[in-house]
Design an enzyme around this catalytic site. Structure first.
Site, PDB file in Angstrom:
ATOM      1  N   SER A 166      60.386  97.252 -17.977  1.00 29.17           N
ATOM      2  CA  SER A 166      59.221  96.976 -17.140  1.00 29.17           C
ATOM      3  C   SER A 166      59.624  96.720 -15.700  1.00 29.17           C
ATOM      4  O   SER A 166      60.707  96.189 -15.423  1.00 29.17           O
ATOM      5  CB  SER A 166      58.530  95.731 -17.691  1.00 29.17           C
ATOM      6  OG  SER A 166      57.578  95.274 -16.781  1.00 29.17           O
ATOM      7  N   TYR A 172      58.047  87.082 -19.499  1.00 31.83           N
ATOM      8  CA  TYR A 172      57.917  88.465 -19.963  1.00 31.83           C
ATOM      9  C   TYR A 172      58.996  89.341 -19.314  1.00 31.83           C
ATOM     10  O   TYR A 172      59.756  90.044 -20.000  1.00 31.83           O
ATOM     11  CB  TYR A 172      56.513  89.009 -19.643  1.00 31.83           C
ATOM     12  CG  TYR A 172      56.425  90.502 -19.780  1.00 31.83           C
ATOM     13  CD1 TYR A 172      56.380  91.094 -21.035  1.00 31.83           C
ATOM     14  CD2 TYR A 172      56.427  91.330 -18.660  1.00 31.83           C
ATOM     15  CE1 TYR A 172      56.338  92.475 -21.167  1.00 31.83           C
ATOM     16  CE2 TYR A 172      56.381  92.700 -18.783  1.00 31.83           C
ATOM     17  CZ  TYR A 172      56.343  93.272 -20.037  1.00 31.83           C
ATOM     18  OH  TYR A 172      56.304  94.631 -20.168  1.00 31.83           O
ATOM     19  N   LYS A 223      62.632  91.183 -20.940  1.00 30.38           N
ATOM     20  CA  LYS A 223      63.011  92.601 -20.794  1.00 30.38           C
ATOM     21  C   LYS A 223      64.362  92.714 -20.075  1.00 30.38           C
ATOM     22  O   LYS A 223      65.192  93.572 -20.409  1.00 30.38           O
ATOM     23  CB  LYS A 223      61.934  93.350 -20.010  1.00 30.38           C
ATOM     24  CG  LYS A 223      60.591  93.440 -20.717  1.00 30.38           C
ATOM     25  CD  LYS A 223      60.619  94.491 -21.807  1.00 30.38           C
ATOM     26  CE  LYS A 223      59.321  94.556 -22.582  1.00 30.38           C
ATOM     27  NZ  LYS A 223      59.322  95.555 -23.649  1.00 30.38           N
TER      28      LYS A 223
END
Ligand code: UFG
Length: 325
Positions: free
Chosen positions: A117, A141, A145
């Site tokens: 991402s 988040y 990643k």
């Protein structure tokens, strides 16, 4: 025939990639716990119901199916939720990916395509963002990643393992033929949320923050049609199959739209002047995320077909009005 195991293949991006893999005539096995995905979204291949955290089941599936490549989409994706509940994100997005990589190793599967991402970059120093920009995630988040990407590099450096990490900017839109699209119980993404307000499912759309250092004060994002993103996965697959070395690629068009510009376009497409209210910033949101996508255009010859915000919103609107699940 090339065999691909697709975790999270019943989800939004995963199901569009499964469609593209089906059109490329791959043998597909989707592995999905259907927590946010839908059986009906799997247009090609078989579906095995299961959780990536279930090591025994995963081991059996890998040994039985013997994929050439694993594509890993199964993950949680909401920035705001990750700020409220970081453990949920580290557990699923990081720990379960470790389990998957361990199971792949045990089953002798050595090629991996990862859904990364733009969130790994955090608040970038320079825009557009190149792949060499430092990782500085500003929410759990993005950090979950970034940890996976680090592990992938270390695994690849250790030998006998190659991967492509695709760093998605803002995936949006739906299958132009209207068969699949985004379908979450909780719609938090800007375009989907705006369309649901236009449809009358929610009372109004909130703009989260109007005091960002951008021309109109709202956040800017690089919205990429989900089928162009899917195409990047098929190219990444062929790249790995032809011996390509481990690499990360940004996936975006290289152009950004503000929240206000997206709302204006959504009003134009839907022909509904839906209610909008300015609200406080949402935690964890960087001001501007725009991809420098020259690497993927060069190395994988990726040529986007749908670089048009109005078209993206039209396909999403068509899905929203006619969705089957
Ligand atoms: N926004 C609103 N109102 C809403 C929803 C969103 O103003 O009702 C704003 C957000 O604050 C943000 C922008 O619209 O500024 C885009 O928000 P989204 O929720 O649509 O998308 P994000 O940029 O937060 O995140 C998405 C994916 C992530 C990915 C990221 C990379 O969900 O997985 O893009 O750019 F990491």
């Amino acid at each position: 025939m090339v065999r691909v195991l697709v975790t999270g293949g019943a989800g939004y991006i995963g199901s569009h990639v499964v469609k593209a893999l089906g059109e490329r005539e791959c043998e597909i096995l989707v592995f999905d716990n259907l927590s946010t995905g839908h059986k009906e979204a799997v247009l090609y291949g078989e579906l095995a119901e299961g959780d990536v955290g279930d090591e025994n089941l995963l081991g059996r599936v890998l040994t039985d199916f013997k994929p050439d490549v694993v594509m890993h989409f199964a993950a949680f994706i909401e920035v705001e939720e990750s700020v409220r509940n970081p453990v949920k994100y580290y557990e699923n997005n990081f720990c379960n990916t470790v389990k998957l990589l361990k199971a792949m190793r045990a089953a002798g599967v050595d090629k991996f395509i990862f859904s990364s991402s733009a969130a790994v970059y955090g608040e970038p120093d320079e825009v557009p963002i190149g792949e060499g920009a430092p990782f500085n995630p500003v929410n759990p988040y993005g950090a979950s990643k970034a940890f996976v990407e680090r592990l992938l590099k270390e695994l690849s450096d250790a030998g006998d393992f190659r991967y492509v990490s695709l760093r998605y900017f803002n995936a949006a839109g739906a299958d132009p033929e209207g068969r699949i699209g985004q379908s979450y119980k909780r719609a938090t993404h800007l375009i989907t949320r705006a369309l649901k307000v236009a449809k009358g499912e929610f009372e109004k759309l909130y703009i989260y923050g109007t005091d960002y250092p951008t021309p109109d004060g709202t956040c800017i994002r690089d919205y990429i049609h989900v089928d162009d993103l899917a195409k990047a996965h098929v190219l990444a697959l062929d790249y790995l199959l032809s011996g390509g070395e481990s690499r990360a690629f940004n996936c975006g068009y290289g152009r950004g739209y503000s929240v206000k510009e997206v709302i204006e376009t959504a009003k134009k497409v839907t022909k509904v002047d839906f209610p909008v209210e300015e609200a406080a910033r949402r935690p964890g949101d960087p001001a501007v995320l725009i991809a420098d996508s020259s690497r993927i255009r060069g190395a994988l010859s990726w040529e986007p077909e749908y670089d048009d915000l109005e078209f993206i919103i039209k396909t999403a609107w068509n899905w929203e009005l006619n969705k089957r699940f």
